[in-house]
Design a protein around this motif. Structure first.
Motif, mmCIF file in Angstrom:
data_model
loop_
_atom_site.group_PDB
_atom_site.id
_atom_site.type_symbol
_atom_site.label_atom_id
_atom_site.label_comp_id
_atom_site.label_asym_id
_atom_site.label_seq_id
_atom_site.Cartn_x
_atom_site.Cartn_y
_atom_site.Cartn_z
ATOM 1 N N GLU A 197 0.815 -1.068 0.105
ATOM 2 C CA GLU A 197 -0.187 0.169 -0.182
ATOM 3 C C GLU A 197 1.059 1.219 -0.042
ATOM 4 O O GLU A 197 0.440 2.006 -0.512
ATOM 5 N N ARG A 213 0.847 7.151 -6.654
ATOM 6 C CA ARG A 213 -0.228 8.196 -6.919
ATOM 7 C C ARG A 213 -0.059 9.412 -6.289
ATOM 8 O O ARG A 213 -0.182 10.522 -7.217
ATOM 9 N N GLU A 228 -5.226 -6.311 -4.352
ATOM 10 C CA GLU A 228 -6.328 -6.107 -5.278
ATOM 11 C C GLU A 228 -7.344 -4.875 -4.692
ATOM 12 O O GLU A 228 -7.743 -4.327 -5.700
ATOM 13 N N ARG A 229 -7.306 -4.670 -3.253
ATOM 14 C CA ARG A 229 -8.317 -3.770 -2.860
ATOM 15 C C ARG A 229 -7.619 -2.281 -3.217
ATOM 16 O O ARG A 229 -8.373 -1.475 -2.996
ATOM 17 N N ASP A 277 1.702 5.909 -12.939
ATOM 18 C CA ASP A 277 1.029 4.813 -12.865
ATOM 19 C C ASP A 277 1.633 3.633 -12.091
ATOM 20 O O ASP A 277 2.578 4.100 -11.491
ATOM 21 N N HIS A 285 -6.799 -1.494 -6.006
ATOM 22 C CA HIS A 285 -6.831 -1.051 -7.475
ATOM 23 C C HIS A 285 -5.685 -0.499 -8.213
ATOM 24 O O HIS A 285 -5.794 0.734 -8.818
ATOM 25 N N PRO A 286 -4.643 -1.139 -8.409
ATOM 26 C CA PRO A 286 -3.506 -0.660 -9.074
ATOM 27 C C PRO A 286 -3.795 -0.678 -10.498
ATOM 28 O O PRO A 286 -4.780 -1.394 -10.988
ATOM 29 N N ASP A 287 -3.036 0.130 -11.548
ATOM 30 C CA ASP A 287 -3.214 -0.201 -12.861
ATOM 31 C C ASP A 287 -2.960 -1.498 -13.385
ATOM 32 O O ASP A 287 -3.662 -1.959 -14.513
ATOM 33 N N TYR A 288 -1.913 -2.345 -12.762
ATOM 34 C CA TYR A 288 -1.831 -3.498 -13.193
ATOM 35 C C TYR A 288 -1.234 -4.513 -11.837
ATOM 36 O O TYR A 288 -0.650 -3.748 -11.005
ATOM 37 N N SER A 296 1.806 1.889 -3.668
ATOM 38 C CA SER A 296 0.594 2.279 -4.513
ATOM 39 C C SER A 296 0.355 3.799 -4.064
ATOM 40 O O SER A 296 0.153 4.971 -4.892
#
Length: 217
Positions: free
Chosen positions: A169, A176, A196-197, A181, A199-202, A172
């Motif tokens: 996190e 941001r 997954e929670r 990205d 919400h990365p670009d990939y 991430s």
């Protein structure tokens, strides 16, 4: 997929498996102070926030002054004991070699102290990555964007042409905050469901998958 010109990696949990070394170093420091030794899984969950963050999350009941003292002790001990069991994850060297051959600019940005980052860079990545930046008084730690922006400046690349790759996190939020990205990897210090929670670009499962993604193969 967009073809990024510059690719910035986190270090611990992304390109290097440092968990055993960090766990044993923390056990040494805590043992010397008769504090509860944390398990490998407990240390894993607390990583990503630098040395001070690691101490705060694994010894939360201590007062801030004592936490800071322990963080300095840990920094000193770990800086001279950061090798031995540490190694690149399987497929990382091939990935970095492929990016280099493909003309991509690469760097590493970590919340680990600069002394340990420099030592590990020289051992594993000096021939593959332009440079590795660690925590220092000059820049705010991740998730603040300072180190990423400095890395882009050194690489001569605009934000819109770069991507940040990490495993937590913190990474991430860093991407941001920096306007980049973000790609998160599942082999590091966080579970896939947690990533997954975010919400990365990939979200990628292996260095081979990451190589195909970044090189358009």
């Amino acid at each position: 997929m967009k073809q990024y010109k510059a690719i910035i990696f986190d270090m611990d949990g992304t390109v290097l498996d440092t968990l055993d070394e960090l766990t044993t170093s923390l056990a040494h420091v805590y043992g010397a102070h008769h504090l509860p030794v944390r398990t490998r899984q407990e240390v894993r969950a607390a990583l990503g926030y630098g040395y001070t963050g690691l101490i705060k999350r694994t010894a939360p009941d201590l007062d801030p002054a004592e936490q800071q003292k322990l963080a300095e002790e840990f920094k000193t001990w770990y800086s001279s004991h950061c090798q031995g069991h540490t190694h690149p994850y399987d497929g990382i060297v091939s990935l970095l070699s492929a990016l280099q051959a493909g003309g991509r600019k690469t760097a590493i940005v970590s919340n680990k102290g600069q002394a340990a980052v420099s030592e590990l860079h020289e051992e594993f990545f000096s021939h593959l990555v332009s440079f590795s930046m660690g925590e220092s008084p000059r820049y705010r730690k991740k998730p603040e964007p300072d180190m990423v922006w400095e890395a882009l400046k050194r690489l001569g690349c605009a934000r819109e042409d770069a991507v940040y790759i990490g495993d937590s996190e913190v990474d991430s939020m860093t991407a941001r905050n920096a306007g980049l990205d973000v790609i998160l990897v599942t082999w590091g210090f966080r579970d896939k469901e947690d990533l997954e929670r975010l919400h990365p670009d990939y979200l990628v499962q292996s260095p081979d998958e990451l190589a195909r993604l970044l090189l358009g193969q």
